[in-house]
Design a protein around this motif. Sequence first.
Motif: not given
Length: 172
Positions: A81-87, A102-105, A107-108, A121-125
């Motif tokens: 999750d941390l890596t996805i959030l960083r990207l 697009v970045a949010i979509n 990542a989800v 859902s955590f990443v999206n939030g």
Amino acid sequence: MKRTEQREHIFKLIFGADFNEESEQGTQTELYLEQIEGATEKDMQYISQKAQKIIEKIDEIDTLINEHTTGWKTGRMNKVDLTILRLAVYEMKWDEDVPTGVAINEAVNLAKKYSSEDGASFVNGVLAKLADYSEVENGSKCIYSKTGEFLYKEYVHPGLYAEPYLCKRRSL
């Protein structure tokens, strides 16, 4: 190679960076890129350069993430999750070629593929909190970018449907 596939390779390189010494990063990147089938030189250059730019900004990105989360600082987050959030945060804040929505979509979607059941859902939030601003209109929360571009709509009241045009473009 499509951007989604490139983004997945960037995710994997950033993930691996947490487990390698900084001095080994170049060699590890080269070894990883050699294993990608069907990638052009241009693809490999894009993947390598973007991953490196993100790695260089990890401290700044982590600060942003920590400022927008409560109870889940980067030290407590699982590494996927941390890596996805960083990207995604890098793309939202520093990559002008990638719209925030697009970045949010993307990542989800990465979280759905690589994270736990609750990861998407955590990443999206977290990313919704990082989107530059929002407002509530007609029972829905409209999320905008720093340029006033409409990104997406969250429904505040379950079951309520609101037309996307109800979110107005904002100028900053």
